[in-house]
Design an enzyme around this catalytic site. Structure first.
Site, PDB file in Angstrom:
ATOM      1  N   GLU A 143      24.205  17.872  80.036  1.00 41.88           N
ATOM      2  CA  GLU A 143      22.889  18.198  80.589  1.00 41.88           C
ATOM      3  C   GLU A 143      22.814  17.866  82.076  1.00 41.88           C
ATOM      4  O   GLU A 143      22.197  18.604  82.857  1.00 41.88           O
ATOM      5  CB  GLU A 143      21.801  17.455  79.817  1.00 41.88           C
ATOM      6  CG  GLU A 143      20.416  18.052  79.984  1.00 41.88           C
ATOM      7  CD  GLU A 143      19.510  17.717  78.815  1.00 41.88           C
ATOM      8  OE1 GLU A 143      19.160  18.633  78.044  1.00 41.88           O
ATOM      9  OE2 GLU A 143      19.157  16.535  78.660  1.00 41.88           O
ATOM     10  N   GLU A 146      24.582  20.583  83.894  1.00 44.44           N
ATOM     11  CA  GLU A 146      23.755  21.794  83.923  1.00 44.44           C
ATOM     12  C   GLU A 146      22.628  21.664  84.943  1.00 44.44           C
ATOM     13  O   GLU A 146      22.321  22.611  85.669  1.00 44.44           O
ATOM     14  CB  GLU A 146      23.179  22.053  82.531  1.00 44.44           C
ATOM     15  CG  GLU A 146      22.401  23.354  82.429  1.00 44.44           C
ATOM     16  CD  GLU A 146      21.910  23.640  81.022  1.00 44.44           C
ATOM     17  OE1 GLU A 146      21.390  24.755  80.801  1.00 44.44           O
ATOM     18  OE2 GLU A 146      22.039  22.766  80.144  1.00 44.44           O
ATOM     19  N   CYS A 163      16.765  18.355  73.272  1.00 47.48           N
ATOM     20  CA  CYS A 163      17.119  17.423  72.192  1.00 47.48           C
ATOM     21  C   CYS A 163      16.198  17.529  70.989  1.00 47.48           C
ATOM     22  O   CYS A 163      16.600  17.230  69.866  1.00 47.48           O
ATOM     23  CB  CYS A 163      17.088  15.985  72.708  1.00 47.48           C
ATOM     24  SG  CYS A 163      18.201  15.680  74.083  1.00 47.48           S
ATOM     25  N   SER A 183      17.517  23.763  78.424  1.00 48.32           N
ATOM     26  CA  SER A 183      18.943  23.460  78.518  1.00 48.32           C
ATOM     27  C   SER A 183      19.710  24.128  77.380  1.00 48.32           C
ATOM     28  O   SER A 183      19.238  24.194  76.244  1.00 48.32           O
ATOM     29  CB  SER A 183      19.154  21.947  78.466  1.00 48.32           C
ATOM     30  OG  SER A 183      20.521  21.631  78.336  1.00 48.32           O
ATOM     31  N   LYS A 218      14.596  17.823  62.220  1.00 47.05           N
ATOM     32  CA  LYS A 218      16.058  17.886  62.202  1.00 47.05           C
ATOM     33  C   LYS A 218      16.568  18.593  60.948  1.00 47.05           C
ATOM     34  O   LYS A 218      17.655  19.169  60.951  1.00 47.05           O
ATOM     35  CB  LYS A 218      16.649  16.478  62.285  1.00 47.05           C
ATOM     36  CG  LYS A 218      16.525  15.820  63.650  1.00 47.05           C
ATOM     37  CD  LYS A 218      17.380  16.524  64.688  1.00 47.05           C
ATOM     38  CE  LYS A 218      17.281  15.852  66.046  1.00 47.05           C
ATOM     39  NZ  LYS A 218      18.048  16.586  67.082  1.00 47.05           N
ATOM     40  N   GLU A 221      16.512  22.099  61.970  1.00 44.95           N
ATOM     41  CA  GLU A 221      17.557  22.344  62.960  1.00 44.95           C
ATOM     42  C   GLU A 221      18.925  22.469  62.293  1.00 44.95           C
ATOM     43  O   GLU A 221      19.726  23.346  62.650  1.00 44.95           O
ATOM     44  CB  GLU A 221      17.589  21.212  63.988  1.00 44.95           C
ATOM     45  CG  GLU A 221      18.630  21.424  65.082  1.00 44.95           C
ATOM     46  CD  GLU A 221      18.757  20.238  66.017  1.00 44.95           C
ATOM     47  OE1 GLU A 221      18.808  20.445  67.234  1.00 44.95           O
ATOM     48  OE2 GLU A 221      18.814  19.094  65.518  1.00 44.95           O
ATOM     49  N   GLU A 226      22.429  29.190  64.323  1.00 44.26           N
ATOM     50  CA  GLU A 226      23.192  28.890  65.539  1.00 44.26           C
ATOM     51  C   GLU A 226      24.167  27.734  65.343  1.00 44.26           C
ATOM     52  O   GLU A 226      25.142  27.603  66.085  1.00 44.26           O
ATOM     53  CB  GLU A 226      22.250  28.527  66.702  1.00 44.26           C
ATOM     54  CG  GLU A 226      21.375  29.658  67.176  1.00 44.26           C
ATOM     55  CD  GLU A 226      20.019  29.651  66.501  1.00 44.26           C
ATOM     56  OE1 GLU A 226      19.061  30.150  67.105  1.00 44.26           O
ATOM     57  OE2 GLU A 226      19.910  29.144  65.363  1.00 44.26           O
ATOM     58  N   CYS A 364      11.240   9.682  69.632  1.00 46.07           N
ATOM     59  CA  CYS A 364      11.822   9.630  68.285  1.00 46.07           C
ATOM     60  C   CYS A 364      11.447   8.366  67.525  1.00 46.07           C
ATOM     61  O   CYS A 364      11.468   8.360  66.289  1.00 46.07           O
ATOM     62  CB  CYS A 364      13.341   9.742  68.366  1.00 46.07           C
ATOM     63  SG  CYS A 364      13.917  11.241  69.181  1.00 46.07           S
TER      64      CYS A 364
END
Length: 431
Positions: A143, A146, A163, A183, A218, A221, A226, A364
């Site tokens: 990151e 980037e 994230c 990102s 999560k 996710e 992907e 989190c």
């Protein structure tokens, strides 16, 4: 939904979940429906929650007083894998988990329980156990690179962090025009998932990768296309901190009597920068540590006091970049209503170079998969992560020797394939 499940019979129509969804998270996936004795909490036109505007943050379940909305459990499936002799079960543990477990076993809340968690997982039958902080170190390096590239090119700024899966989901549904600003880095869980599956792919057993996370989103996710190769997910199961606690109790383990144990090799190295990912502002602080030219201990203190720390919903900071000829304008938000307010400012013309977004207020440590606690308890969890950072001998991700070994070995020639993702492409395909 992959994240939460509802039992309408337990609902007392208190409206806490509705207020959370509308006023704190700005999602509006649920509301009161009908009147009188027929009143209920429902999605629009009573559509399944998975087909609604729900982004999977799970904060509705975190405030539900009766258990009418709870985190969807994967415990039984994980137990079956642990009892399968043909499976090699590997776990990774997120930073925020280590400061949320102790209270449930009568221990000091902000004490770092990572060593005991590792010991408990070994006794439950996990074959290898790693720390997601290692994946966070990879995220910091990618990151930061980037960000520097975009700053040099002056394109697609601000750079938004990637994230938080609930934030990604929210952006896809409400601000698709900003997806190019997010990102391309995978989350630490998914980066580490790719590395783990690649490392153990030659094993003679079926590799089962379990992620222990503070977050309900999560689960969604992990199931995204992907993050699958030939239909096989990089993370097979996600269990929350609450599920971990129940599994420890189901196994009959006396948590307080466990002697702390270390995570396994070859991924046994991590830095303080990865540990603080679990609290709002932690990702930003880790990235600043990476791009800062001055690497002295005094710089670490100045970064900590630059405005990136604290539980405020919206924080702003300005830090020097390069040789000091330029300043980076940074924003840090937690809670999606705060994120939406910031996005309105950005679309109105306010400039930032880097924006960290966490869907859960406080980051989190306040994830819906964590045990319930007060605001003071959440603050203590954050302090616990910063204390763990202080105890780490290595503070910056680029100083983790494991990172260079990965880049020269397993990741060589495959960095984009294993560590990055294109959410923009997914949105175009759906249309």
């Amino acid at each position: 939904s992959l994240c939460i499940t509802r039992d309408r019979n337990k609902c007392i129509l208190c409206g806490d979940c509705v207020r959370m969804c509308w006023e704190v998270q700005n999602v509006g996936a649920i509301d009161f429906a009908y009147r009188g004795s027929k009143m209920s909490i429902s999605t629009i036109f009573a559509q399944p929650i998975a087909e609604s505007d729900c982004i999977g943050c799970g904060q509705c379940s975190a405030v539900c007083p009766t258990g009418a909305i709870v985190v969807k459990s994967d415990r039984d499936r994980v137990w079956r894998e642990l009892n399968d002799q043909n499976s090699k079960v590997i776990a990774q543990i997120a930073p925020a988990v280590r400061v949320a477990v102790n209270r449930e076993f009568g221990l000091a809340e902000k004490e770092n329980a990572m060593g005991r968690i590792v010991a408990a997982l070994r006794r439950m039958g996990f074959d290898s156990i790693f720390d997601t902080s290692t994946g966070a170190d990879l995220t910091v390096l990618e990151e930061a690179a980037e960000l520097e590239k975009r700053l040099d090119q002056g394109e697609n700024l601000p750079l938004f962090t990637s994230c938080c899966p609930a934030w990604i989901n929210y952006c896809e549904k409400n601000y698709p025009e900003l997806l190019s600003h997010i990102s391309t880095c995978r989350s630490p869980m998914q980066m580490f998932g790719s590395v783990i599956k690649e490392q153990f792919k030659t094993s003679g057993k079926k590799i089962v990768h379990v992620a222990v996370m503070p977050c309900t989103a999560k689960k969604f996710e992990a199931a995204r296309d992907e993050f699958k190769i030939d239909g096989v997910p990089m993370v097979d199961y996600v269990i929350t901190t609450q599920e971990l606690i129940r599994m420890i109790k189901e196994a009959g383990i006396v948590f307080g009597d466990l002697e702390p144990e270390a995570v396994d090799m070859p991924f046994g190295s991590m830095t303080g920068a990865g540990v603080i990912f679990g609290v709002t502002g932690g990702v930003t602080e880790a990235v600043i540590r990476r791009i800062a030219m001055d690497k002295t201990p005094g710089t670490l203190s100045s970064i900590a006091f630059s405005g990136v720390r604290g539980m405020d919903g919206i924080k702003e900071a300005t830090v020097p970049y390069g040789n000091g000829e330029r300043e980076l304008k940074i924003a840090i938000v937690s809670g999606l209503k705060n994120a939406d307010d910031l996005l309105q400012r950005i679309t109105a013309g306010k400039h930032y170079d880097f924006v960290e977004v966490m869907a859960c207020p406080g980051g989190c440590i306040s994830g819906a998969g964590q045990p319930f606690t007060t605001l003071k308890g959440k603050e203590n969890r954050g302090k616990g992560l910063y204390s763990a950072d202080k105890l780490c001998s290595v503070k910056r991700s680029e100083e983790n020797s494991l990172m260079m070994s990965l880049y020269k070995g397993l990741l060589k020639g495959r960095i984009h394939e294993l560590l990055h993702v294109d959410y923009q492409g997914r949105k175009v395909e759906e249309k």
